[in-house]
Write a protein that holds these residues in place. Structure first.
Motif, PDB file in Angstrom:
ATOM      1  N   GLN A 165      -0.603   3.516  -6.025  1.00  0.00           N
ATOM      2  CA  GLN A 165      -1.257   2.535  -6.894  1.00  0.00           C
ATOM      3  C   GLN A 165      -2.024   1.527  -6.043  1.00  0.00           C
ATOM      4  OE1 GLN A 165       1.089   0.937 -10.164  1.00  0.00           O
ATOM      5  NE2 GLN A 165       2.514   2.656 -10.043  1.00  0.00           N
ATOM      6  N   ASP A 166      -3.051   2.027  -5.403  1.00  0.00           N
ATOM      7  CA  ASP A 166      -3.824   1.265  -4.418  1.00  0.00           C
ATOM      8  C   ASP A 166      -4.226  -0.114  -4.930  1.00  0.00           C
ATOM      9  OD1 ASP A 166      -5.317   0.583  -2.221  1.00  0.00           O
ATOM     10  OD2 ASP A 166      -6.366   2.494  -2.121  1.00  0.00           O
ATOM     11  N   THR A 167      -4.149  -1.079  -4.031  1.00  0.00           N
ATOM     12  CA  THR A 167      -4.557  -2.438  -4.370  1.00  0.00           C
ATOM     13  C   THR A 167      -5.973  -2.749  -3.907  1.00  0.00           C
ATOM     14  OG1 THR A 167      -3.818  -4.742  -4.269  1.00  0.00           O
ATOM     15  CG2 THR A 167      -3.723  -3.491  -2.231  1.00  0.00           C
ATOM     16  N   LEU A 168      -6.654  -1.745  -3.308  1.00  0.00           N
ATOM     17  CA  LEU A 168      -8.034  -1.890  -2.843  1.00  0.00           C
ATOM     18  C   LEU A 168      -8.947  -0.923  -3.574  1.00  0.00           C
ATOM     19  CD1 LEU A 168      -7.519  -1.930   1.048  1.00  0.00           C
ATOM     20  CD2 LEU A 168      -7.743  -3.916  -0.447  1.00  0.00           C
ATOM     21  N   ASN A 169     -10.191  -1.352  -3.823  1.00  0.00           N
ATOM     22  CA  ASN A 169     -11.193  -0.387  -4.259  1.00  0.00           C
ATOM     23  C   ASN A 169     -11.838   0.232  -3.025  1.00  0.00           C
ATOM     24  OD1 ASN A 169     -13.424  -2.119  -3.377  1.00  0.00           O
ATOM     25  ND2 ASN A 169     -12.883  -3.391  -5.139  1.00  0.00           N
ATOM     26  N   ARG A 170     -12.677   1.251  -3.230  1.00  0.00           N
ATOM     27  CA  ARG A 170     -13.245   1.975  -2.102  1.00  0.00           C
ATOM     28  C   ARG A 170     -14.088   1.062  -1.199  1.00  0.00           C
ATOM     29  NH1 ARG A 170     -11.969   6.647   0.288  1.00  0.00           N
ATOM     30  NH2 ARG A 170     -11.283   7.248  -1.792  1.00  0.00           N
ATOM     31  N   THR A 171     -14.895   0.218  -1.801  1.00  0.00           N
ATOM     32  CA  THR A 171     -15.738  -0.684  -1.012  1.00  0.00           C
ATOM     33  C   THR A 171     -14.891  -1.634  -0.181  1.00  0.00           C
ATOM     34  OG1 THR A 171     -17.443  -0.589  -2.722  1.00  0.00           O
ATOM     35  CG2 THR A 171     -17.572  -2.401  -1.133  1.00  0.00           C
ATOM     36  N   ALA A 172     -13.887  -2.220  -0.812  1.00  0.00           N
ATOM     37  CA  ALA A 172     -13.020  -3.160  -0.104  1.00  0.00           C
ATOM     38  C   ALA A 172     -12.255  -2.461   1.013  1.00  0.00           C
ATOM     39  CB  ALA A 172     -12.060  -3.819  -1.076  1.00  0.00           C
ATOM     40  N   ALA A 173     -11.823  -1.214   0.772  1.00  0.00           N
ATOM     41  CA  ALA A 173     -11.065  -0.490   1.790  1.00  0.00           C
ATOM     42  C   ALA A 173     -11.907  -0.251   3.040  1.00  0.00           C
ATOM     43  CB  ALA A 173     -10.573   0.835   1.224  1.00  0.00           C
ATOM     44  N   TRP A 174     -13.145   0.214   2.852  1.00  0.00           N
ATOM     45  CA  TRP A 174     -14.009   0.437   4.017  1.00  0.00           C
ATOM     46  C   TRP A 174     -14.343  -0.885   4.708  1.00  0.00           C
ATOM     47  CZ3 TRP A 174     -14.838   4.483   6.844  1.00  0.00           C
ATOM     48  CH2 TRP A 174     -14.695   5.762   6.299  1.00  0.00           C
ATOM     49  N   GLY A 175     -14.636  -1.901   3.916  1.00  0.00           N
ATOM     50  CA  GLY A 175     -14.936  -3.200   4.502  1.00  0.00           C
ATOM     51  C   GLY A 175     -13.767  -3.751   5.291  1.00  0.00           C
ATOM     52  N   LEU A 176     -12.556  -3.572   4.742  1.00  0.00           N
ATOM     53  CA  LEU A 176     -11.370  -4.087   5.411  1.00  0.00           C
ATOM     54  C   LEU A 176     -11.060  -3.303   6.681  1.00  0.00           C
ATOM     55  CD1 LEU A 176      -9.042  -6.074   5.437  1.00  0.00           C
ATOM     56  CD2 LEU A 176      -7.774  -4.534   3.921  1.00  0.00           C
TER      57      LEU A 176
ATOM     58  N   GLN B 220       0.814  -1.211   0.000  1.00  0.00           N
ATOM     59  CA  GLN B 220       0.000   0.000   0.000  1.00  0.00           C
ATOM     60  C   GLN B 220       0.849   1.263   0.000  1.00  0.00           C
ATOM     61  OE1 GLN B 220      -2.926  -1.085  -1.031  1.00  0.00           O
ATOM     62  NE2 GLN B 220      -4.130  -0.040   0.544  1.00  0.00           N
ATOM     63  N   VAL B 221       1.954   1.233   0.723  1.00  0.00           N
ATOM     64  CA  VAL B 221       2.792   2.427   0.867  1.00  0.00           C
ATOM     65  C   VAL B 221       3.728   2.613  -0.319  1.00  0.00           C
ATOM     66  CG1 VAL B 221       4.638   3.478   2.250  1.00  0.00           C
ATOM     67  CG2 VAL B 221       2.660   2.426   3.375  1.00  0.00           C
ATOM     68  N   PHE B 222       4.372   1.531  -0.757  1.00  0.00           N
ATOM     69  CA  PHE B 222       5.390   1.633  -1.804  1.00  0.00           C
ATOM     70  C   PHE B 222       4.877   1.251  -3.192  1.00  0.00           C
ATOM     71  CE2 PHE B 222       7.727   0.528   2.159  1.00  0.00           C
ATOM     72  CZ  PHE B 222       8.325   1.758   2.352  1.00  0.00           C
ATOM     73  N   GLY B 223       3.642   0.794  -3.269  1.00  0.00           N
ATOM     74  CA  GLY B 223       3.104   0.400  -4.559  1.00  0.00           C
ATOM     75  C   GLY B 223       3.718  -0.902  -5.040  1.00  0.00           C
ATOM     76  N   PRO B 224       3.580  -1.195  -6.319  1.00  0.00           N
ATOM     77  CA  PRO B 224       4.112  -2.454  -6.864  1.00  0.00           C
ATOM     78  C   PRO B 224       5.620  -2.394  -7.087  1.00  0.00           C
ATOM     79  CG  PRO B 224       3.079  -1.203  -8.600  1.00  0.00           C
ATOM     80  CD  PRO B 224       2.855  -0.410  -7.339  1.00  0.00           C
ATOM     81  N   ALA B 225       6.339  -1.935  -6.059  1.00  0.00           N
ATOM     82  CA  ALA B 225       7.791  -1.800  -6.156  1.00  0.00           C
ATOM     83  C   ALA B 225       8.439  -3.127  -5.791  1.00  0.00           C
ATOM     84  CB  ALA B 225       8.284  -0.687  -5.230  1.00  0.00           C
ATOM     85  N   ILE B 226       8.996  -3.797  -6.757  1.00  0.00           N
ATOM     86  CA  ILE B 226       9.552  -5.132  -6.547  1.00  0.00           C
ATOM     87  C   ILE B 226      10.636  -5.155  -5.468  1.00  0.00           C
ATOM     88  CG2 ILE B 226      10.932  -6.938  -7.664  1.00  0.00           C
ATOM     89  CD1 ILE B 226       9.247  -6.516 -10.163  1.00  0.00           C
ATOM     90  N   PRO B 227      11.591  -4.215  -5.456  1.00  0.00           N
ATOM     91  CA  PRO B 227      12.629  -4.255  -4.409  1.00  0.00           C
ATOM     92  C   PRO B 227      12.054  -4.173  -2.995  1.00  0.00           C
ATOM     93  CG  PRO B 227      13.301  -2.805  -6.182  1.00  0.00           C
ATOM     94  CD  PRO B 227      11.863  -3.133  -6.436  1.00  0.00           C
ATOM     95  N   ALA B 228      11.080  -3.259  -2.801  1.00  0.00           N
ATOM     96  CA  ALA B 228      10.498  -3.098  -1.467  1.00  0.00           C
ATOM     97  C   ALA B 228       9.753  -4.357  -1.038  1.00  0.00           C
ATOM     98  CB  ALA B 228       9.565  -1.895  -1.444  1.00  0.00           C
ATOM     99  N   LEU B 229       8.965  -4.918  -1.937  1.00  0.00           N
ATOM    100  CA  LEU B 229       8.205  -6.113  -1.594  1.00  0.00           C
ATOM    101  C   LEU B 229       9.118  -7.307  -1.351  1.00  0.00           C
ATOM    102  CD1 LEU B 229       5.234  -5.822  -4.124  1.00  0.00           C
ATOM    103  CD2 LEU B 229       5.303  -5.117  -1.728  1.00  0.00           C
ATOM    104  N   ALA B 230      10.226  -7.357  -2.058  1.00  0.00           N
ATOM    105  CA  ALA B 230      11.126  -8.508  -1.947  1.00  0.00           C
ATOM    106  C   ALA B 230      11.824  -8.577  -0.593  1.00  0.00           C
ATOM    107  CB  ALA B 230      12.163  -8.465  -3.067  1.00  0.00           C
ATOM    108  N   ILE B 231      12.010  -7.446   0.073  1.00  0.00           N
ATOM    109  CA  ILE B 231      12.737  -7.462   1.345  1.00  0.00           C
ATOM    110  C   ILE B 231      11.828  -7.280   2.554  1.00  0.00           C
ATOM    111  CG2 ILE B 231      14.818  -6.581   0.234  1.00  0.00           C
ATOM    112  CD1 ILE B 231      14.239  -3.887   1.584  1.00  0.00           C
TER     113      ILE B 231
END
Length: 668
Positions: A266-277, A208-219
């Motif tokens: 580059q949010d991975t949630l839509n508005r409905t999913a975000a409120w539900g989550l 959510q914070v770094f988006g689809p950044a491969i280096p950040a997700l990998a570590i």
């Protein structure tokens, strides 16, 4: 029991933490990383709420009832989507295959390192936690299994008052699914929270914070298991299993909140999913341990302030300054009103003045936070350097401007509890029992993000400073000189540090609670006592109650064998007047008619005397004078003995037994 034998319990734990939530995630339209990383929040909320509903309806808690409950949210969501059709917001496009692969492969080191720490820390799957709080949690599990009642509304006092039961709900299902013992199931649950639930939640927040950044997700996975205070610290202190579950879920709620506030990349949630989550996360953390819900609110306060200021600036630029000021004032007034209301809740007033003595100076506490050495632990130099670097980079990025202040706010709360402790600080730290260990466990939630930013940011800076002309020609235009490659190198170095340097400290942290040498002070139940309890279980009828001083370890007799005890916890709070009277006068059974009346009413037929090695300086040990000197008082028949451990049958209240005095057995 070997670790191979514990695999079914481990598998059952993973299934209960993930399967219900994955069904809900996919029903909401989430896919890929998003669907799986938020699943523990959906699972926890679904099972905890179901337990409350079942309690109200009189439906027994079982794998069958919980399994049906697990599919209900997904079915309801799909029905709503079918009815609304166009009115339901579409799902967000899932991440690319490379991004998903980076996230999953990045979790692998976390799982492997975590499993190593868990196996070495517990030593055996059924090792028992030798702590004060563990007595309540083990016996609460026994209550759920015997009564079929798992509702948080009645778990406190075992069928009487509110106590957050999400951890007990899930762990009891592990027992029911795999036929594991209570200690094995508790260890599997706490291990999966540390090794899987927490890294998954951190991965979601990182995405959510770094988006689809491969280096950040990998570590992110490696970074998530690199802090001592959490997840490993709460497997030592307390032991705070419900708190550990709540803290592990907080990053999911923070990620949902950032989505609503518009502070994601580059949010991975839509508005409905975000409120539900977000709503689900509030429920999940609330039913795990409410103080972690306050942690979620506290961590979202700074992003909310950033979003509010951004909105007010936008209103000013659009010529609607008055509207912006009024909106800001209304938001502040609402926040103050919520603050006052929450402080008036009985749940908060009952804990906000909980007494803890400071153990260090303000300077010392600040140093502990900076070095991630909270509560007297060893300094974690490399991960601390990454966090400090991450604060520098986050301050320079508008989307993460909230992150350093949020981290510092958590640090301030820790310093208040570790070094100050006053009526003023209790206004802010009372939500967490004014406890430095709980607030120390909160620091890694933002610390993981900052450390990830630190590693990736340093890699980018190194790339900018690399003189390509000095590299061999074959490397100048290859990925080996890229920022992602440098991130990989730094991440690998961090992995080596964690695997070779930090993990032994984490192992020792767990070992200190679970594996105490026999006959040392602070041991609650040793192997000899567990063997004695097993023999007692063969002697005492199922419907009989054993009177006990819980401080000699016998509080665990119920949890370990199923034999009921008069006092299943170390505190007498919640005990009835009848229980209290027997604690003081049971040894007067031969000449006190009231004792026998209460013995018959409570079905107390035996008395146990054990060894005292747990918290010998706690004066609550002396609250049971009626259970002493039984050998010197008539009306008590010794039926089993091993060393200082003794089991007596109460004969004074039964004329037939009073005339029968067989020789006691002496265990070896």
């Amino acid at each position: 029991m070997s670790w191979i034998d514990a695999v079914p319990a481990l598998a059952a734990t993973v299934v209960w933490f993930l399967a219900p939530g994955v069904l809900t995630s996919y029903a909401l339209g989430l896919r890929g990383l998003a669907a799986w990383t938020v699943a523990p929040a959906f699972s926890t909320a679904t099972l905890a709420v179901s337990a409350v509903v079942f309690g109200k309806l009189g439906i027994a808690w079982s794998t069958e009832s919980a399994g049906i409950a697990a599919i209900v949210p997904a079915a309801v969501i799909l029905l709503v989507r079918l009815v609304l059709r166009r009115g339901f917001s579409p799902a967000v496009q899932p991440d690319s295959r490379k991004v998903r692969l980076a996230g999953w492969l990045g979790l692998l080191p976390a799982v492997l390192i975590g499993l190593y720490i868990i196996v070495r820390g517990f030593r055996t799957p059924g090792t028992m936690s030798q702590t004060y709080d563990a007595v309540f949690h083990y016996n609460a599990l026994r209550w759920v299994l015997e009564s079929g009642e798992a509702s948080s509304l009645t778990l406190g006092g075992f069928g009487a008052t509110f106590y957050p039961g999400a951890w007990h709900d899930i762990t009891s299902l592990v027992v029911l699914s795999s036929n594991a013992s209570l200690t094995v199931a508790a260890n599997m649950a706490s291990g999966v929270i540390a090794v899987l639930v927490w890294p998954l939640a951190c991965l979601f927040l990182s995405r959510q914070v770094f988006g689809p950044a491969i280096p950040a997700l990998a570590i992110t996975g490696t970074v998530s298991v690199s802090f001592a205070a959490f997840p490993w610290g709460l497997l030592n202190f307390g032991v705070l299993w419900p708190n550990a579950l709540g803290f592990a879920l907080v990053p999911i709620g923070v990620g949902a909140g950032l989505s609503i506030l518009g502070l994601t990349t580059q949010d991975t949630l839509n508005r409905t999913a975000a409120w539900g989550l977000l709503i689900t996360s509030v429920l999940a953390t609330g039913f795990a341990q409410p103080n972690t819900t306050f942690s979620l609110a506290a961590l979202l306060l700074l992003p909310a302030c950033q979003a509010l200021l951004s909105w007010m600036r936008g209103q000013h630029r659009a010529g609607r300054t008055v509207r912006g000021l009024l909106g800001g004032a209304a938001a502040v007034a609402l926040a103050v009103g919520v603050w006052v209301f929450v402080h008036s809740l009985p749940m908060v007033t009952g804990i906000k003045d909980f007494p803890w003595a400071p153990y260090t100076s303000v300077a010392g506490a600040v140093g502990e936070v900076l070095l991630n050495a909270t509560n007297g632990r060893e300094a974690l130099w490399w991960i601390s350097a990454a966090v400090v670097a991450g604060m520098f980079f986050a301050f320079r990025d508008r989307s993460t401007l909230w992150l350093p202040p949020a981290h510092m706010a958590t640090a301030v709360l820790f310093v208040m509890t570790a070094a100050i402790q006053s009526s003023t600080t209790h206004i802010f730290t009372g939500f967490w029992y004014n406890d430095s260990y709980r607030l120390a466990a909160m620091v890694p939630i933002t610390g993981v993000l900052l450390a990830v930013y630190g590693v990736t940011g340093v890699a980018v800076k190194l790339r900018e400073r690399v003189n390509l002309q000095e590299l061999p020609i074959r490397m100048r235009n290859t990925r080996l000189a890229s920022a992602p490659a440098l991130t990989g190198v730094l991440g690998a170095l961090l992995l080596v540090v964690v695997a070779t340097g930090y993990q032994e400290e984490f192992v020792d942290d767990i070992n200190g609670t679970y594996n105490k040498p026999a006959n040392v002070q602070a041991t609650l139940v040793d192997p000899a006592e567990r063997a004695f309890y097993s023999r007692i279980d063969d002697i005492v009828p199922e419907d009989a109650v054993v009177a006990n001083n819980p401080w000699d370890g016998s509080a665990m007799l119920w949890a370990l064998t199923g034999t009921h005890v008069l006092f299943p916890h170390l505190s007498q709070s919640g005990s009835t007047e009848a229980q209290g009277y027997l604690a003081e006068h049971l040894n007067e059974a031969s000449n006190n008619p009231k004792v026998c009346r209460l013995v018959h009413r409570l079905d107390v037929r035996y008395v146990i005397n054990g060894t005292f090695r747990f918290w010998l300086d706690d004066n609550r040990i002396d609250n049971y004078p009626g259970l002493t000197n039984l050998r010197m008082n008539p009306g008590f028949e010794l039926v089993e003995q091993q060393g200082r451990m003794e089991l007596y049958r109460i004969t004074a209240c039964d004329p037939e037994l009073a005339s029968h005095t067989p020789e006691p057995r002496n265990g070896t």
